[in-house]
Design an enzyme around this catalytic site. Structure first.
Site, PDB file in Angstrom:
ATOM      1  N   HIS A  94       0.802  -1.240  -0.133  1.00  0.00           N
ATOM      2  CA  HIS A  94       0.003  -0.132   0.026  1.00  0.00           C
ATOM      3  C   HIS A  94       1.022   1.068  -0.174  1.00  0.00           C
ATOM      4  O   HIS A  94       0.336   2.503   0.112  1.00  0.00           O
ATOM      5  CB  HIS A  94      -0.821   0.166   1.341  1.00  0.00           C
ATOM      6  CG  HIS A  94      -2.105  -1.022   1.297  1.00  0.00           C
ATOM      7  ND1 HIS A  94      -2.794  -1.147  -0.010  1.00  0.00           N
ATOM      8  CD2 HIS A  94      -2.224  -1.982   2.068  1.00  0.00           C
ATOM      9  CE1 HIS A  94      -3.679  -2.120   0.308  1.00  0.00           C
ATOM     10  NE2 HIS A  94      -3.539  -2.520   1.482  1.00  0.00           N
ATOM     11  N   ARG A 116     -10.012   3.088  -6.624  1.00  0.00           N
ATOM     12  CA  ARG A 116     -11.345   2.907  -6.158  1.00  0.00           C
ATOM     13  C   ARG A 116     -11.852   4.371  -5.883  1.00  0.00           C
ATOM     14  O   ARG A 116     -11.005   5.106  -5.374  1.00  0.00           O
ATOM     15  CB  ARG A 116     -11.753   2.157  -5.159  1.00  0.00           C
ATOM     16  CG  ARG A 116     -12.979   1.647  -4.713  1.00  0.00           C
ATOM     17  CD  ARG A 116     -13.228   0.843  -3.766  1.00  0.00           C
ATOM     18  NE  ARG A 116     -14.526   0.243  -3.508  1.00  0.00           N
ATOM     19  CZ  ARG A 116     -14.894  -0.652  -2.480  1.00  0.00           C
ATOM     20  NH1 ARG A 116     -14.197  -0.888  -1.605  1.00  0.00           N
ATOM     21  NH2 ARG A 116     -16.121  -1.036  -2.668  1.00  0.00           N
TER      22      ARG A 116
HETATM   23  P1  A3P Z   1     -16.042  -3.170   0.872  1.00  0.00           P
HETATM   24  O1  A3P Z   1     -15.629  -3.033   2.138  1.00  0.00           O
HETATM   25  O2  A3P Z   1     -16.864  -2.214   0.214  1.00  0.00           O
HETATM   26  O3  A3P Z   1     -17.036  -4.508   0.648  1.00  0.00           O
HETATM   27  P2  A3P Z   1      -8.731  -4.514  -0.478  1.00  0.00           P
HETATM   28  O4  A3P Z   1      -8.631  -5.680  -0.928  1.00  0.00           O
HETATM   29  O5  A3P Z   1      -7.743  -3.412  -1.116  1.00  0.00           O
HETATM   30  O6  A3P Z   1      -8.532  -4.392   1.098  1.00  0.00           O
HETATM   31  O7  A3P Z   1     -10.439  -3.909  -0.848  1.00  0.00           O
HETATM   32  C1  A3P Z   1     -11.356  -4.407  -0.023  1.00  0.00           C
HETATM   33  C2  A3P Z   1     -12.675  -4.178  -0.612  1.00  0.00           C
HETATM   34  O8  A3P Z   1     -12.906  -4.654  -2.021  1.00  0.00           O
HETATM   35  C3  A3P Z   1     -13.874  -4.501   0.072  1.00  0.00           C
HETATM   36  O9  A3P Z   1     -15.024  -3.325  -0.132  1.00  0.00           O
HETATM   37  C4  A3P Z   1     -14.057  -5.769  -0.492  1.00  0.00           C
HETATM   38  O10 A3P Z   1     -15.403  -6.124  -0.118  1.00  0.00           O
HETATM   39  C5  A3P Z   1     -14.063  -5.517  -1.983  1.00  0.00           C
HETATM   40  N1  A3P Z   1     -13.708  -6.862  -2.652  1.00  0.00           N
HETATM   41  C6  A3P Z   1     -12.920  -7.771  -2.450  1.00  0.00           C
HETATM   42  N2  A3P Z   1     -12.947  -8.744  -3.258  1.00  0.00           N
HETATM   43  C7  A3P Z   1     -13.968  -8.500  -4.313  1.00  0.00           C
HETATM   44  C8  A3P Z   1     -14.530  -9.072  -5.514  1.00  0.00           C
HETATM   45  N3  A3P Z   1     -14.141 -10.363  -5.628  1.00  0.00           N
HETATM   46  N4  A3P Z   1     -15.577  -8.469  -6.102  1.00  0.00           N
HETATM   47  C9  A3P Z   1     -15.919  -7.212  -5.452  1.00  0.00           C
HETATM   48  N5  A3P Z   1     -15.416  -6.519  -4.497  1.00  0.00           N
HETATM   49  C10 A3P Z   1     -14.610  -7.107  -4.032  1.00  0.00           C
END
Ligand code: A3P
Length: 286
Positions: A94, A116
């Protein structure tokens, strides 16, 4: 939030807040990281869809890669640990562009930056703050949003982070991927990623990946897997069941008051006024 809990979970390094899961010694030593020309960095501001893109890469049949844990996670031994992988390394992080190890830039390693829209990112990070014991506790959405707007959260200001990558969006070793565009057309974005990595896939391979990386599939597997530390993508937790919350675009509407939206939009307009990346995001966050 008490300043005590904030102090316990986070520490500042070069003006940016990090979790105590990233040791200061490791952060100070990142420039000694021995990059290889075929390394791939998977970079994002937290909660931008990093696990999703990591899952895509892991499911590319002919990729011959090792997905490592984040470069900034742990202590100084991380740099030795990373030397042990013989296959092509995909290294999540990150870090903002300026904090990336020097020779990752010199060797022009490939970098995929996932972005995002910041309102959904803020809401997602708010839940992470609430559920994740590695992050400070936070009382209310309003209190959290204040911290987010000030950049007083882990990995600093979303705006500064994205702008640090914006400067490199046309570098030939940088690919920018948008969460919202993955939601719209996942196959197309899988193609972008594999083409960037110089891997060719058949349409049927792509369809299989699409199925494997669906939100429901990933969430179900995460609950089963829970704390497999060898599968840690985000330096803020090894507990994957904290990651898959809603997985939608536009959840921010359920959180922002009109006043909060106005303040956010003003800051967005000011900070991102020269940003081309922002043009991909306005439709989802205005
Ligand atoms: P939300 O909290 O809005 O649901 P990161 O992986 O960078 O930590 O990001 C996490 C975010 O990506 C979370 O968002 C999670 O639900 C979403 N996310 C992870 N896998 C996903 C998928 N296969 N499709 C859509 N969103 C996804």
């Amino acid at each position: 939030m008490s300043s005590l809990s904030q102090a316990n979970a986070l520490h500042a390094f070069q003006g940016m807040l990090f979790s105590t899961t990233s040791s200061e010694e490791l952060l100070r030593s990142l420039d000694t990281f021995d990059a290889r020309e075929d390394d791939v960095f998977l970079v994002s501001y937290p909660k931008s869809g990093t696990h999703w893109v990591a899952e895509i890469i892991e499911n590319i049949p002919s990729a011959k890669i090792t997905l490592t844990s984040p470069i900034e996670l742990g202590d100084i031994s991380k740099l030795e640990e990373l030397k042990m992988y013989s296959k092509r390394r995909v290294i999540p992080t990150h870090l903002s562009y300026n904090l990336l190890p020097l020779n990752v830039k010199q060797k022009q390693c490939k970098m995929i930056y996932v972005v995002r829209n910041p309102k959904d990112t803020a809401v997602s990070l708010f839940h992470y703050y609430r559920d994740n014991p590695c992050l400070p506790s936070v009382e209310t959405w309003a209190a959290f949003l204040e911290l987010f707007l000030q950049g007083d959260v882990v990995y600093g200001s979303w705006f500064d982070h994205v702008l640090s990558w914006e400067e490199h969006k046309n570098d030939k070793n940088v690919l920018i991927i948008f969460y919202e565009e993955m939601k719209k057309d996942l196959s197309e974005n899988i193609k972008k990623i594999t083409t960037f990595l110089s891997i060719s896939l058949s349409d049927s391979d792509i369809s299989k990946i699409v199925e494997k990386v669906s939100f429901n599939e990933m969430k179900t597997n995460a609950v089963k897997e829970k704390c497999d530390t060898s599968h840690t993508i985000c330096a803020l937790t090894s507990n994957r069941s904290l990651v898959f919350r809603k997985g939608v675009v536009g959840d921010w509407i359920n959180y922002f008051t009109p006043r909060q939206k106005k303040a956010f939009d003003e800051l967005f307009t000011e900070k991102m006024k020269h940003s081309k990346l922002a043009l991909h995001l306005v439709d989802y966050s205005m």
